[in-house]
Design an enzyme around this catalytic site. Structure first.
Site, PDB file in Angstrom:
ATOM      1  N   ARG A  67       0.666  -1.131  -0.056  1.00 44.47           N
ATOM      2  CA  ARG A  67      -0.021   0.070   0.083  1.00 44.47           C
ATOM      3  C   ARG A  67       0.916   1.810  -0.350  1.00 44.47           C
ATOM      4  NH1 ARG A  67      -5.567  -1.884   1.427  1.00 44.47           N
ATOM      5  NH2 ARG A  67      -5.895  -0.431   0.542  1.00 44.47           N
ATOM      6  N   ARG A 106      -2.811   6.584   1.060  1.00 41.15           N
ATOM      7  CA  ARG A 106      -3.588   8.062   1.444  1.00 41.15           C
ATOM      8  C   ARG A 106      -2.497   8.003   3.049  1.00 41.15           C
ATOM      9  NH1 ARG A 106      -8.702   4.514   3.943  1.00 41.15           N
ATOM     10  NH2 ARG A 106      -7.051   3.027   4.248  1.00 41.15           N
ATOM     11  N   ARG A 125      -6.963  12.583  -5.178  1.00 45.54           N
ATOM     12  CA  ARG A 125      -7.969  11.896  -4.558  1.00 45.54           C
ATOM     13  C   ARG A 125      -9.414  12.376  -4.370  1.00 45.54           C
ATOM     14  NH1 ARG A 125     -11.170   8.629  -4.261  1.00 45.54           N
ATOM     15  NH2 ARG A 125     -11.848   7.939  -1.995  1.00 45.54           N
ATOM     16  N   ASP A 175      -7.023  -2.411  -6.386  1.00 49.60           N
ATOM     17  CA  ASP A 175      -7.497  -2.768  -5.225  1.00 49.60           C
ATOM     18  C   ASP A 175      -8.259  -4.054  -5.794  1.00 49.60           C
ATOM     19  OD1 ASP A 175      -7.799  -1.551  -2.916  1.00 49.60           O
ATOM     20  OD2 ASP A 175      -9.959  -3.479  -3.650  1.00 49.60           O
ATOM     21  N   TYR A 227     -15.032 -10.723   1.127  1.00 50.12           N
ATOM     22  CA  TYR A 227     -15.714  -9.706   1.105  1.00 50.12           C
ATOM     23  C   TYR A 227     -16.468  -9.412   0.231  1.00 50.12           C
ATOM     24  CZ  TYR A 227     -11.452  -6.183   1.804  1.00 50.12           C
ATOM     25  OH  TYR A 227     -11.129  -5.710   2.672  1.00 50.12           O
TER      26      TYR A 227
END
Ligand code: 1CP
Length: 400
Positions: free
Chosen positions: A36, A40, A49, A87, A163
């Site tokens: 990652r 963020r 974003r 993703d 998920y």
């Protein structure tokens, strides 16, 4: 449909440290990248974003490429691989499921019973549904200018199934586990259906980033490869592997990962491609590490922070390279702690021998300070050199 993919004039790779380590070589310094790493904690990511939704970022090759390059640019010379911005949930999305990111993933119409499997296609046209990933990979390979290899990835079937069944993240994985226990055959059907898409996604990423002289026609699925170099990597993320007891993990979650490795290698071979190193990150599946090393079919096993380098090496022997495994929360501990803990990690992995790729034990989290992240990378560069004692001995000999 033809994809915007140019495999004719890809830049030659200048840094193959991670490829050599993945093949089991004891490299002069440990290659390092961070799960990652594009995301963020980076102000430049947050800026992008502000203007684009998450899936817009994944599905617009120019944006995905830019986000992939951001950490490579900012930490110039410190990262030894890029990972394509995407993703794991693009696979269920390609299979027709709705995914919302707000900001954690949420799937409003989960697969609740075996009857719901009818909603999932048995096969999908991966170029049509996921061609944007291949375009992003190809564009990024060009823009990277050979600085570092590009990692392609997908989620592992069990993690994706979790998920798809839970409808998002979960604390207990009650519904997904209920499936495994109550409907093992339907679970296998679901896992295999997901695995088939993963195979095509991984193969497509390799072909899209294939080296100079690879001739690929995406339109008719024919690939004529004249010559290729083994300069890419693939990683399969089984983030929720540790949620299963070892026997259940080995019975249900591992087989689709074995299938993916086997199929990817077979498909590439059939296309005349020499193949690429593959990493399995079965997070926390430490009780299965010995089995993974002998049977999973991957070159590298990713480790989380719940095992020491020595314990891991003892379990896997020298059958595979290892990747990991600093605690992601270490990056909140201040730079003295980061340096000290990275040194311990390096000493541990170097003592065990074999190929080692430095990383965190899971993804970098959003509040990490950029300078602390940089300190982590610099510390790996400093403390992971092989035979630093030799250099010291030479220096002290000279003094004598
Ligand atoms: C930056 C980002 C990503 N995904 C998500 C975000 C945040 C969304 C935002 O911008 O708000 C949502 C996004 N997507 C997911 C999550 C995890 C949420 C959860 O805990 O359920 C989030 C916040 C699901 C996901 N997504 C991924 C995993 C496997 C790795 C892991 O375990 O961390 C998983 C489990 C993989 C992933 N996801 C991403 C990458 C990009 C490349 C890089 O690593 O730099 C990768 C490899 C990118």
């Amino acid at each position: 449909m033809s994809l915007r993919v140019d495999t004719e004039n890809l830049p030659v790779l200048k840094n193959d440290l991670i490829i050599r380590a993945a093949r089991g070589e004891e490299t002069e310094r440990a290659p390092v990248w961070v799960m990652r790493q594009a995301g963020r904690y980076l102000p430049e990511f947050l800026e992008v974003r502000k203007h684009h939704s998450f899936f817009e970022c994944c599905k617009t090759p120019e944006i995905a490429c830019e986000l992939t390059l951001q950490p490579i640019r900012r930490f110039k010379g410190l990262l030894d691989a890029a990972i394509i911005f995407c993703d794991i949930l693009v696979v269920p999305e390609a299979m027709g499921m709705t995914i919302e990111m707000n900001p954690a993933p949420s799937l409003p119409n989960p697969i609740r019973t075996p009857e719901d499997l009818e909603r999932l296609p048995e096969r999908i046209d991966v170029n049509k549904k996921l061609g944007y990933v291949f375009e992003a990979v190809n564009l990024t390979r060009h823009k990277l200018n050979g600085e570092v290899p590009l990692i392609g990835f997908c989620g592992a079937p069990w993690t994706l199934m979790a998920y798809m069944v839970e409808g998002g993240g979960s604390k207990t994985y009650q519904k997904a586990k209920e499936w495994l226990y109550r409907w093992p055959e339907a679970s296998r059907t679901l896992l295999t259906r997901v695995a088939d898409v993963c195979v095509d996604l991984l193969v497509g990423q390799v072909l899209a980033g294939a080296q100079v002289s690879c001739r690929i026609s995406f339109c008719d699925g024919q690939a004529k490869l004249k010559k290729s170099l083994k300069k890419q990597l693939l990683q399969v993320f089984d983030s929720w592997a540790s949620e299963l007891p070892p026997a259940l993990y080995q019975e249900m979650a591992l087989p689709p990962c074995q299938y993916i490795a086997k199929q990817v290698r077979a498909k590439l071979q059939a296309l005349g491609h020499p193949g690429v190193p593959m990493t399995l990150f079965a997070k926390g599946a430490n009780a299965s590490l010995d089995v993974l090393a002998s049977e999973a079919g991957y070159d590298v096993l990713g480790l989380d922070s719940s095992i020491t380098p020595a314990q891991a090496r003892k379990l896997v022997g020298h059958k595979v390279a290892l990747q990991g495994n600093a605690d992601p929360m270490l990056l909140y501990g201040g730079q003295d702690a980061i340096k000290a803990e990275v040194k311990k990690m390096c000493d541990g992995f170097l003592a065990g021998g074999g190929g080692w790729i430095a990383n965190l034990g899971h993804g970098v989290t959003p509040q990490v300070q950029v300078d602390d992240f940089r300190c982590f990378l610099e510390s790996v560069h400093k403390y992971s050199r092989r035979n630093p004692e030799k250099a010291e001995v030479q220096v002290s000999n000279e003094k004598l």
